[in-house]
Motif scaffolding. Structure first.
Motif, PDB file in Angstrom:
ATOM      1  N   ALA A  45     -17.192 -43.558  31.195  1.00  0.00           N
ATOM      2  CA  ALA A  45     -16.023 -42.672  31.301  1.00  0.00           C
ATOM      3  C   ALA A  45     -16.458 -41.566  30.474  1.00  0.00           C
ATOM      4  O   ALA A  45     -16.162 -41.520  29.075  1.00  0.00           O
ATOM      5  CB  ALA A  45     -14.682 -43.053  31.207  1.00  0.00           C
ATOM      6  N   THR A  46     -16.680 -40.390  31.085  1.00  0.00           N
ATOM      7  CA  THR A  46     -17.154 -39.152  30.198  1.00  0.00           C
ATOM      8  C   THR A  46     -15.745 -38.324  30.081  1.00  0.00           C
ATOM      9  O   THR A  46     -15.235 -37.725  31.020  1.00  0.00           O
ATOM     10  CB  THR A  46     -18.218 -38.477  30.605  1.00  0.00           C
ATOM     11  N   LEU A  47     -15.195 -37.853  28.667  1.00  0.00           N
ATOM     12  CA  LEU A  47     -14.433 -37.166  28.776  1.00  0.00           C
ATOM     13  C   LEU A  47     -14.423 -35.570  28.717  1.00  0.00           C
ATOM     14  O   LEU A  47     -13.773 -34.791  29.350  1.00  0.00           O
ATOM     15  CB  LEU A  47     -13.398 -37.451  27.326  1.00  0.00           C
ATOM     16  N   ASN A  48     -15.573 -35.074  27.896  1.00  0.00           N
ATOM     17  CA  ASN A  48     -16.025 -33.697  27.959  1.00  0.00           C
ATOM     18  C   ASN A  48     -17.226 -33.732  28.327  1.00  0.00           C
ATOM     19  O   ASN A  48     -18.336 -33.663  27.507  1.00  0.00           O
ATOM     20  CB  ASN A  48     -15.616 -33.164  26.510  1.00  0.00           C
ATOM     21  N   GLY A  49     -17.397 -33.217  29.640  1.00  0.00           N
ATOM     22  CA  GLY A  49     -18.881 -33.215  30.182  1.00  0.00           C
ATOM     23  C   GLY A  49     -19.285 -31.658  30.363  1.00  0.00           C
ATOM     24  O   GLY A  49     -18.211 -30.950  30.737  1.00  0.00           O
ATOM     25  N   SER A  50     -20.720 -31.482  30.528  1.00  0.00           N
ATOM     26  CA  SER A  50     -21.108 -30.030  30.668  1.00  0.00           C
ATOM     27  C   SER A  50     -20.762 -29.832  32.438  1.00  0.00           C
ATOM     28  O   SER A  50     -20.938 -30.698  33.128  1.00  0.00           O
ATOM     29  CB  SER A  50     -22.651 -30.085  30.573  1.00  0.00           C
ATOM     30  N   ARG A  51     -20.292 -28.801  32.311  1.00  0.00           N
ATOM     31  CA  ARG A  51     -20.119 -28.075  33.874  1.00  0.00           C
ATOM     32  C   ARG A  51     -21.711 -27.459  34.466  1.00  0.00           C
ATOM     33  O   ARG A  51     -21.851 -27.180  35.638  1.00  0.00           O
ATOM     34  CB  ARG A  51     -19.048 -27.093  33.961  1.00  0.00           C
ATOM     35  N   ALA A  52     -22.430 -26.816  33.561  1.00  0.00           N
ATOM     36  CA  ALA A  52     -23.603 -26.011  34.034  1.00  0.00           C
ATOM     37  C   ALA A  52     -24.588 -26.080  32.663  1.00  0.00           C
ATOM     38  O   ALA A  52     -24.650 -25.371  31.979  1.00  0.00           O
ATOM     39  CB  ALA A  52     -23.135 -24.698  34.014  1.00  0.00           C
ATOM     40  N   PRO A  53     -25.128 -27.316  32.598  1.00  0.00           N
ATOM     41  CA  PRO A  53     -25.987 -27.897  31.541  1.00  0.00           C
ATOM     42  C   PRO A  53     -27.221 -27.018  31.126  1.00  0.00           C
ATOM     43  O   PRO A  53     -27.194 -26.680  29.916  1.00  0.00           O
ATOM     44  CB  PRO A  53     -26.607 -29.190  31.762  1.00  0.00           C
ATOM     45  N   ASP A  54     -27.507 -26.212  32.006  1.00  0.00           N
ATOM     46  CA  ASP A  54     -28.964 -25.402  31.744  1.00  0.00           C
ATOM     47  C   ASP A  54     -28.302 -23.777  31.585  1.00  0.00           C
ATOM     48  O   ASP A  54     -29.318 -22.949  31.467  1.00  0.00           O
ATOM     49  CB  ASP A  54     -29.703 -25.374  32.942  1.00  0.00           C
TER      50      ASP A  54
END
Length: 256
Positions: A45-54
């Motif tokens: 379960a990821t809490l703070n993930g990237s929305r646009a990694p690149d």
């Protein structure tokens, strides 16, 4: 329309726009986890993930957008309480102690509560994960860019303000006005907190129920939500920043 009915509808709308919707989403997500092959501790379960990694600037815009819009229900609660104060002489936000009148008290007790709950919460998580009753919680998976740590701190503060203002200060006030007993309000608030953390697994559910009981009791004792906001923010800041610094570098911290 009778006042109690209006207040009841108001509570449902506020929760439906915030942690109530999160609780339903957590139940659905947990149902999916239970029906997926593999044990709970084999899933994450990821809490703070990237929305646009690149695309770091676009990613930053999405992160700030998410943090800001998550606080809109708090602004709604502030509006409702201030309107109540204007119309009926209610205490407004000061009535729940969401103000800066006692910074020393709030910071000192917030730090004490954070130390106690944070340490026991980490032990509970590690034990539940080892027993297969909890998902692997990934506090952050953001790229290594300059805004990573500030965004994690802002995310922690957003979580603390949203949850403590709505789930403790606002909800307990409204349930009191609706005629609930203090015990009934405590149970409702704590179960709600546990439910919207169910996406983390059984350990997250029961651990947050326990946290909710303690926070409701402290709120009744102090009459202030700010120490709880400080405590929650410190717990999340340590979890988010600590994971960012320690993940993959120590063998006792589960990683996805």
């Amino acid at each position: 329309m009778p006042r109690r009915r209006v207040l009841g509808q108001e509570v449902l709308l506020v929760l439906g726009l915030s942690v109530g919707a999160s609780a339903i989403g957590a139940l659905i997500r947990f149902s999916g986890v239970l029906t997926r092959p593999g044990g709970l501790n084999e899933q994450a379960a990821t809490l703070n993930g990237s929305r646009a990694p690149d695309r770091p600037w676009l990613d930053l815009a999405w992160q700030l957008f998410g943090i800001t819009t998550a606080l809109v229900p708090v602004a709604l609660v502030a509006h409702l309480l201030l309107r109540e104060r204007a119309e009926a002489g209610g205490p407004g936000l000061r009535g729940m102690g969401f103000d800066g009148r006692r910074p020393g008290f709030d910071l000192a007790w917030g730090a004490v509560v954070a130390a106690g709950i944070g340490g026991s919460g980490l032990a509970l998580y590690l034990g539940a994960h080892a027993a297969g009753a909890n998902l692997t919680v990934v506090p952050e998976s953001l790229p290594d860019v300059w805004w990573k740590m500030p965004v994690l701190v802002l995310s922690a503060i957003q979580n603390s303000v949203l949850e403590e203002v709505i789930v403790v200060g606002y909800l307990l006030r409204r349930l009191d006005q609706l005629g609930w007993t203090p015990l009934g309000a405590l149970v409702a608030s704590s179960l709600l907190r546990g439910t919207y953390h169910l996406y983390q697994g059984i350990g997250g559910f029961f651990g947050n129920i326990a946290m909710g009981v303690i926070f409701c009791w402290l709120y009744r004792r102090w009459g202030r939500v700010m120490p709880l906001v400080v405590a929650h923010a410190l717990i999340d800041i340590v979890a988010f920043i600590g994971y960012a610094l320690l993940a993959g570098r120590v063998d006792w911290l589960p990683t996805a």
